[in-house]
Motif scaffolding. Structure first.
Motif, PDB file in Angstrom:
ATOM      1  N   GLU A   5       0.848  -1.175   0.000  1.00  0.00           N
ATOM      2  CA  GLU A   5       0.000   0.000   0.000  1.00  0.00           C
ATOM      3  C   GLU A   5       0.890   1.233   0.000  1.00  0.00           C
ATOM      4  OE1 GLU A   5      -3.594   0.047   2.573  1.00  0.00           O
ATOM      5  OE2 GLU A   5      -2.657   1.855   3.354  1.00  0.00           O
ATOM      6  N   LEU A   6       0.655   2.150  -0.933  1.00  0.00           N
ATOM      7  CA  LEU A   6       1.355   3.431  -0.924  1.00  0.00           C
ATOM      8  C   LEU A   6       0.382   4.460  -0.351  1.00  0.00           C
ATOM      9  CD1 LEU A   6       2.949   3.255  -4.494  1.00  0.00           C
ATOM     10  CD2 LEU A   6       3.782   2.254  -2.370  1.00  0.00           C
ATOM     11  N   GLU A   7       0.704   5.732  -0.463  1.00  0.00           N
ATOM     12  CA  GLU A   7      -0.184   6.733   0.115  1.00  0.00           C
ATOM     13  C   GLU A   7      -1.325   7.100  -0.837  1.00  0.00           C
ATOM     14  OE1 GLU A   7       2.778   9.596   1.044  1.00  0.00           O
ATOM     15  OE2 GLU A   7       3.355   8.538   2.852  1.00  0.00           O
ATOM     16  N   SER A   8      -2.372   7.697  -0.273  1.00  0.00           N
ATOM     17  CA  SER A   8      -3.473   8.298  -1.041  1.00  0.00           C
ATOM     18  C   SER A   8      -4.105   7.363  -2.067  1.00  0.00           C
ATOM     19  CB  SER A   8      -2.994   9.566  -1.751  1.00  0.00           C
ATOM     20  OG  SER A   8      -2.337  10.396  -0.842  1.00  0.00           O
ATOM     21  N   GLY A   9      -4.289   6.098  -1.695  1.00  0.00           N
ATOM     22  CA  GLY A   9      -5.008   5.169  -2.571  1.00  0.00           C
ATOM     23  C   GLY A   9      -4.179   4.554  -3.693  1.00  0.00           C
ATOM     24  N   TRP A  10      -2.863   4.669  -3.642  1.00  0.00           N
ATOM     25  CA  TRP A  10      -1.988   4.033  -4.638  1.00  0.00           C
ATOM     26  C   TRP A  10      -1.425   2.717  -4.097  1.00  0.00           C
ATOM     27  CZ3 TRP A  10      -0.355   6.009  -9.570  1.00  0.00           C
ATOM     28  CH2 TRP A  10      -0.961   7.215  -9.913  1.00  0.00           C
ATOM     29  N   PHE A  11      -1.115   1.805  -5.020  1.00  0.00           N
ATOM     30  CA  PHE A  11      -0.558   0.499  -4.656  1.00  0.00           C
ATOM     31  C   PHE A  11       0.599   0.154  -5.588  1.00  0.00           C
ATOM     32  CE2 PHE A  11      -4.988   0.649  -3.470  1.00  0.00           C
ATOM     33  CZ  PHE A  11      -4.989   0.135  -2.183  1.00  0.00           C
TER      34      PHE A  11
END
Lengths: 314, 253
Positions: free
Chosen positions: B160-166
């Motif tokens: 999981e990255l930030e702000s809804g990014w993967f």
């Protein structure tokens, strides 16, 4: 004091929290070096060129053209060994959490993370589910620090100029044992929380999925959007595009009406910019009340249905 | 395949927190202890892989005083094979690098293929232990995994990255991966599991006191910078006051 700021590339631009980290380094005071890594370094150098730092180091290498934990650990460790800073600082981002502990372990330098306040050599971080603060100190002559969002303000960054030079990192492909694919976003959001004027946000205090309609009923009575804290999304009660917090949206509505949200830091960083925060929680010690304008102590399941009735009658 | 799951016992979120006399932590006698909630997801991920691939051992590892055997037993009751208790006496260590070195000392000869940990602890929230242990053991690492795919030689994880990014990352073996909460639905131990856990082995190893790199000087109640109106009254007055706030102060209508 020599300070190294590790700058993060956020899809081509300097990460907001890297700017806060620079402001933090300037406040701590000393000779500041910023480290920029990867394919987007030219654009980021441009952003850095008008900021008061002493030097910018640039690493351009095909093995760190974009972020990967192995490569970044290697580069930052080499820069630290070569430039010998007293303090290494970064924003407390997901990326920092991914590789900075490895730098800490590799070089045996303590890493004090998630700092919300700095006073001399004492660093405040939240503990015990954000219910208490702790002052942490280190006797080590070198340390790594990561600052939580809003520990320092981007607006406080001092303007100035600096020179940049390349740092030749010694990298070979045997060091990179993981392969990273392109970042992507999941299904498009059905609501635009970030520009919403009014938000009703629902947390674990709603107790069960069958109670979620209460939040929508309140939202429709005041024409608000519905968002959620992480536990509600994790439980599958609401889709992830409704999540507010560090792994979801950052919102700043006129009213953030929080229902049964305890207020862990990961949530608070996404909503503390709201103009008015009205929080209902049955736990008088819930950390959400520390940032609320209106702290309503009570059970969401008692108060909200009556509130909806009253609002719909008038 | 051998999988270690690093777990921590922490003070439960319902516990009343009373700051200790020396101001460096809270009084333990006022607290109830539970499995660090994010660690439940790490255990579940280990057990799911075990069920999928068959030939696999899951070992629960925890550092702390005698009381932490309770959370090791909980992991065993859910289906893990054995436990390692890294026993601490006296002051509980809070320096993540010292804790990681102590864990490495206790598990280095086990040659684990995979180490799972929760994303961070509810008490200290350092969020480092899994990555530190991985680096000290020369493993690949990844954090905040929201999905895992296991192959013979490789593990592919969705980070999981930030702000809804993967982002998908493929790690060579061995690897240490921290698990994001919500990746799965942690199981509850069955009665049979609880009975069976009593017979499973928990190896006790003394913790190593590495040089302390950081420590807590004091804990304190956060000061609020905001002026907060507290509404703590009967239901009717509460509802009336909220309506008034919405109309006259926040002016949403």
């Amino acid at each position: 004091m020599d300070i190294l700021v590790v700058i993060e590339d956020s899809r081509g631009l300097m990460h907001r929290m890297s700017k806060e980290a620079i402001a933090g380094a300037q406040k701590i005071g000393g000779s500041i070096t910023a480290l920029v890594i990867g394919d987007n370094s030219d654009a980021i150098l441009n952003e850095l060129s008008s900021i008061a730092i002493d030097e910018t180091l640039v690493v351009k290498h095909e093995l760190v053209s974009s972020y990967n934990s192995d490569g970044y650990t290697e580069v930052v460790a080499q820069v630290v060994q070569s430039t010998n800073p007293d303090i290494i600082v970064a924003g407390h981002t997901y990326q920092t959490r991914d590789f900075m502990p490895r730098v800490s372990a590799r070089l045996d330098i303590p890493f004090i993370p998630d700092i919300i306040y700095v006073e001399q050599d004492s660093y405040t971080k939240q503990v015990l589910n954000s219910k208490l603060n702790s002052s942490v100190s280190s006797s080590s002559n070198k340390k790594i620090l990561s600052f939580q969002s809003a520990c320092f303000s981007e607006e406080d960054m001092l303007p100035g100029s600096n020179s940049s030079q390349n740092f030749e990192a010694d990298l070979d492909s045997s060091m990179i044992r993981s392969s990273s694919e392109e970042p992507f976003q999941e299904s498009a959001a059905e609501v635009d929380l970030e520009s919403a004027e009014l938000i009703v946000s629902v947390g674990r205090g709603i107790e069960k999925e069958e109670n979620i309609p209460i939040a929508f009923d309140l939202a429709s009575a005041i024409s608000a959007e519905v968002s959620a804290s992480r536990p509600v999304v994790d439980a599958g009660w609401l889709p992830s595009f409704r999540q507010v917090g560090s792994s979801g949206s950052t919102v700043s509505p006129k009213l953030y009406f929080s229902l049964g949200i305890s207020g862990a830091i990961q949530h608070v960083v996404g909503m503390k910019g709201s103009k008015n925060i009205l929080a209902i929680n049955k736990d008088p010690d819930a950390p959400i009340f520390e940032i609320a304008d209106y702290a309503v102590i009570g059970n969401v399941l008692d108060i909200v249905p009556r509130l909806i009735e009253t609002l719909n009658d008038t | 395949m051998k999988i270690a799951v690093l777990v921590k016992q922490v003070i439960g979120s319902e516990s009343a927190l009373v700051i200790s006399e020396d101001n460096t932590w809270v009084k333990e006698e006022n607290a109830s202890f539970v499995m660090n909630p994010p660690d439940n997801y790490a255990i579940e991920e280990g057990l799911t892989i075990k069920e999928k691939i068959g030939e696999c051992e899951v070992v629960i590892v925890s550092q702390g005083p005698t009381r932490v055997q309770k959370v090791i037993r909980e992991g065993l009751a859910k289906g893990a094979d054995r436990g390692i208790h890294i026993e601490e006496s006296g002051q509980i260590e809070t320096d993540p690098l010292s804790i990681a070195k102590s864990i490495v000392y206790a598990i280095k000869d086990e040659n684990f293929d995979l180490i799972f940990s929760g994303l961070q602890s509810d008490d200290m929230g350092m969020g480092q232990t899994g990555v530190l242990v991985g680096e000290l053991l020369g493993m690949s690492t990844a954090t905040l995994a929201i999905e895992t795919e296991i192959d013979k030689e490789k593990i592919r994880v969705k980070r999981e990255l930030e702000s809804g990014w993967f982002q998908w990352v493929t790690l060579g073996s061995p690897a240490s991966v921290s698990i994001q909460s919500g990746i799965n639905q942690p199981r509850y131990p069955s009665l049979k599991g609880i009975m069976g856990a009593k017979k499973k082995e928990i190896k006790i190893v003394q913790s190593q006191n590495a040089e302390k790199n950081q420590s807590i000087e004091k804990v304190f109640v956060p000061q609020t910078s905001k002026e907060t109106e507290i509404i703590d009254t009967d239901l009717n007055s509460t509802v009336d006051r909220i309506v008034e706030i919405l109309k006259s102060e926040v002016k949403i209508f």
